[in-house]
Write a protein that holds these residues in place. Sequence first.
Motif, PDB file in Angstrom:
ATOM      1  N   PRO B  63       1.563  -1.255   0.099  1.00  0.00           N
ATOM      2  CA  PRO B  63      -0.128  -0.566   0.083  1.00  0.00           C
ATOM      3  C   PRO B  63       0.632   1.799   0.201  1.00  0.00           C
ATOM      4  N   VAL B  64       0.611   2.001  -1.047  1.00  0.00           N
ATOM      5  CA  VAL B  64       1.985   2.992  -1.076  1.00  0.00           C
ATOM      6  C   VAL B  64       0.733   4.189  -0.824  1.00  0.00           C
ATOM      7  N   CYS B  65       0.270   4.233   0.503  1.00  0.00           N
ATOM      8  CA  CYS B  65      -1.026   5.490   0.984  1.00  0.00           C
ATOM      9  C   CYS B  65       0.628   5.427   2.643  1.00  0.00           C
ATOM     10  N   LEU B  94      -0.532  13.774  -0.126  1.00  0.00           N
ATOM     11  CA  LEU B  94      -0.291  13.239  -0.876  1.00  0.00           C
ATOM     12  C   LEU B  94      -0.557  11.961  -1.407  1.00  0.00           C
ATOM     13  N   CYS B  95      -1.241  10.700  -0.624  1.00  0.00           N
ATOM     14  CA  CYS B  95      -1.889   9.286  -0.746  1.00  0.00           C
ATOM     15  C   CYS B  95      -3.059   9.958  -1.659  1.00  0.00           C
ATOM     16  N   ILE B  96      -4.179  11.217  -1.845  1.00  0.00           N
ATOM     17  CA  ILE B  96      -4.813  10.972  -2.808  1.00  0.00           C
ATOM     18  C   ILE B  96      -4.015  10.524  -3.904  1.00  0.00           C
ATOM     19  N   ASN B  97      -2.983  11.113  -4.905  1.00  0.00           N
ATOM     20  CA  ASN B  97      -1.956  11.503  -5.771  1.00  0.00           C
ATOM     21  C   ASN B  97      -1.226   9.872  -5.398  1.00  0.00           C
ATOM     22  N   ALA B  98      -0.915   9.688  -4.841  1.00  0.00           N
ATOM     23  CA  ALA B  98       0.041   7.918  -4.717  1.00  0.00           C
ATOM     24  C   ALA B  98      -1.359   6.967  -5.096  1.00  0.00           C
ATOM     25  N   CYS B  99      -2.392   7.003  -4.873  1.00  0.00           N
ATOM     26  CA  CYS B  99      -3.075   5.810  -4.715  1.00  0.00           C
ATOM     27  C   CYS B  99      -3.809   5.417  -6.390  1.00  0.00           C
ATOM     28  N   PRO B 100      -3.033   4.616  -6.971  1.00  0.00           N
ATOM     29  CA  PRO B 100      -3.296   4.174  -8.190  1.00  0.00           C
ATOM     30  C   PRO B 100      -5.218   4.838  -8.746  1.00  0.00           C
ATOM     31  N   PHE B 101      -5.507   3.696  -7.525  1.00  0.00           N
ATOM     32  CA  PHE B 101      -7.172   3.510  -7.293  1.00  0.00           C
ATOM     33  C   PHE B 101      -8.520   5.108  -7.278  1.00  0.00           C
ATOM     34  N   HIS B 102      -7.820   6.053  -6.596  1.00  0.00           N
ATOM     35  CA  HIS B 102      -8.632   7.117  -6.334  1.00  0.00           C
ATOM     36  C   HIS B 102      -8.832   6.674  -5.038  1.00  0.00           C
ATOM     37  N   ALA B 103      -8.352   5.992  -3.758  1.00  0.00           N
ATOM     38  CA  ALA B 103      -9.662   4.854  -2.836  1.00  0.00           C
ATOM     39  C   ALA B 103      -9.264   6.025  -2.029  1.00  0.00           C
ATOM     40  N   PRO B 104      -8.770   7.112  -1.589  1.00  0.00           N
ATOM     41  CA  PRO B 104      -8.483   8.563  -0.229  1.00  0.00           C
ATOM     42  C   PRO B 104      -8.793   9.428  -1.664  1.00  0.00           C
ATOM     43  N   LYS B 105     -10.416   9.771  -0.523  1.00  0.00           N
ATOM     44  CA  LYS B 105     -10.334  10.943  -1.554  1.00  0.00           C
ATOM     45  C   LYS B 105     -10.209  12.204  -0.221  1.00  0.00           C
TER      46      LYS B 105
END
Lengths: 788, 185
Positions: B63-65, B94-105
Amino acid sequence: MKISRRDFIKAGAVGTASMGLSGSLFSSNKWFQPVSAKGKSQEKIAFTYHTTNCGGRCAFKCTVRDGKLSMIQPNTWTDKRFSTVCLKGLSEIERIYSPDRLQTPLKRVGERGEGKFVPISWNEALTTIADKLKELKRKYGGKSILFSCSSGIEYTYPFLPSLLGAQFAIESGIDIGLANGLEECIGSKAYGYVQNETSDWVNSSTIILLGCNILETTLTDSKFFFKAKDAGAKIITIDPNCSTTASKSDQWIRIKPGTDGALLLGMISVILDNQWYQHDYLVKNTSSPFLIRADNQKLLKQNDTHEGSTTNPYLVWDENSNSLKPFNAPGVKAKLEGEFTVDGVKVKTVFTALKENQKQYTLKWAAEKSEIGEDIIFELTRDYATRGPAVLGWGFGGGDKWANADITGHSGGILGALTGNIGRVGGGVGVALYHGTSWSAQLSSWELPSQFKATPLEMTTPDMREKPNSVKAVINLGNTLQQHFANLHKTEKWIKQLDFIVTIDPFHNPSVDYSDIVLPACTAFESEYDIVNMQINRSHVLLSQKVIEPLHESKSDFRIEKELAAKLGLDQYLPKTPEEYQKARLNSPDPRLKGINLNTLKENNCIMRLQVPDEPYRGYMDQIYPTPSTKLELYHEKLAEDHQALPTFEEPGEASPNNPLFKKYPLQFSSAHTKYRVHSQFTNAKWINQYQPEPRLEMNPLDASSRGLQNGDLVEVFNDRGTFKARCLLTEAYRPGQIRLHEGWWSKHMAAGNLQNVTNDVLNPRQYKLRYGPVIPYNDTLVEVKKV
Amino acid sequence: MTAHIVFSIDLNRCINCKTCEMACNDHYGLMGIHRRNVFTYESESDEKQRLHVSMSCNHCLNPVCVYICPENNFQKRGDGIVIHEPSRCKGCKLCINACPFHAPKFNPKTNRVDKCNFCVERIDQGLRPICVENCTTGALSIMMLDTNEIESNSLKSAELPIAGYTKPSINILKKQQGYTFFREG
């Protein structure tokens, strides 16, 4: 294959687009607080269920915080397979607080249809209505008042029509097209529902869904669809379009709209030609061996001057004695086929007549009519007739709303009889939606003194617009003026010449604008009383409790009826509270209701299963039918003069290439259901509008390109009856030659007009003889489309 | 060998009814954002067929987040669930930009990041996540999956363009075509 992040975003465009829209959605709804947000708030749980007629009948466990509904979860049924809630149910958390709610009683100040109102008090509204109704009753009798009720209304004002001697209509001419034909065979009066519960599908080998989009229209029954598929059933969906159900089925067969009857007739021929029929079943359980007189096309009976029955039995040719015998005489071995001469009159069996009548309906003919390949129809028929128990399930929105629907229903009944699939585990013919078949029980009723009787409906309500009748006032419960009539312009003319129109509904629906007085009703979540209502559905008794207090100045339907009755001086005959009413209904000797009362219901989450076997309901397993002969009646002698005693194909009333109008209006217009709404309900639900924000006219790119249309263009749909405007949506899943707009959109959501402006309201004269009267052929409609 | 709890998505069953999306919003009182979304893809093999896939946080094996958050607000539990604790979130995205699935919003109401926590409070009580509980067709479910299987999970064969480098811990049941068998009588 490497997929970059950018690709994922691109591919996800459909999803993200709706996210963007919803971003601003809830910002104005201050009431909507996170459930676990506050420490000291008052919280309670209440149970109710969805009353709308999607048939899902989802039961809700509602969390109420500080008097506001803050969470809806599925309530737990005794049979847990029914514990479910779809988006429509969840959306109630927003919809009941909608700005479209009627907040106070209203009085019309503009023209009818103009939508100009002023708020008035409840006292003024009820007094006006009561005075007007009293005057009409005195001058013209109670029959001058029509209660016109939407099918989604749970509390249908059960007492006022009787107290006033008024007429009462619910769904005149709707959802009965196929039932007209099928139930003439079976003898029942149950809207043509399949004989077996959907949960019995796990025992079926083949399931044919003919114009039946169960995965959208009865979303909550989808688990039975998938269970059957997992258990090995072959599910074949026949639909002009690649519907949601078609896309999840084992096979999708694309049919030409309006030719369902031709396909079924072709299947009957294939079964007869290949001798795939069940000989013994036909002799034992159907009217196949009955004898038709060549001179008058009537069935031969013991006493030909009287109607046939078990005491005036139909005659058959007995193989043992080689003579005529009553069909129900002991030891008779009836001949299925043959022609005989009786007292100089030629007679032949129904089965022989069917075989002769079917000669015109060859496989080749059916293939040409339905535009389905001969080999595909042959395989379909083999799957249906030879693989074991099979379901032939149809819907209410496909072949039903066509002028030739009764022929399709009749053909379906014959198919079920030929293959022995009626009264069989895993079988069934009829409407497969809405979980319409399940265990039930007989509730008691609240009796009014015998002097109070409603007037039987004078005629089917669409005819009231043109034929002389007594109706001078309409009490519209819900949105019937838009939804229950085709050809809205004709309805508007009728509305304009009525003396008095009242609408009672929670929302400002399109019918409201035509009304003189408007009363704001509660939604099913609100009431002045702790107990709101009760019903039997899906083999369970469901009780609904008050969830929240009435919003705005709304009153519950029970209270409105009670107060109106009081103004008429008749409320002493009504139950005092809904609780008293439901207690009286539950006070029934039916053993299936044993142990079920308001107290036990409250102790059990307001849901209890009836005292019935732990099995799917299956009808007619004893092969005794409520027909005059107690057999499946395949020959309908009352339709002999219409040449429909046996099904004889008839082109659609309007939407047929043989119609000269076809040159001018070459597209067939269909108004179908969607998973997001129930008829015109939820049109104003924001939680749903985020996914389907506006009406879109669906059409195939081929039809669009020949008219120079691009995806998203604003188009006008028109015919001689009227016109409406909407943006178009091009999709390959849609059949060329057919266009569609999901039904129920309110006029205010349309770019212009209303889809009922174009729908066909020409009734088929033959169908007045049938048990439900003529069907409104909404889908049997021709139109043309042009760019605006 | 370890087993992780994962979402399982059956492409044969999802009909894009959006109940899962809104059941989550209903349960958590969310406004303006969805923790779960149903995405629709045109199928490459059949243009009339659309594939619908319901996706929230995929609770990745990698998990990159977790790595990128400067406040250390993400944690991966022993059962595989990636939890986000928003109380310390400063909204750096940062997490929003890193996640490939747009999971954090980004939740505009709280000015903090918001993400699917697999309904851990329900999981810990032995209940299924609310989206799974509400799924009308049974397309969405949860299962225990061996981490080795998550490693080798071939999501591409399901015709879904899903980025694999974070090792999303989901199980996709591919769309089947014309699969039937018959029973006698």
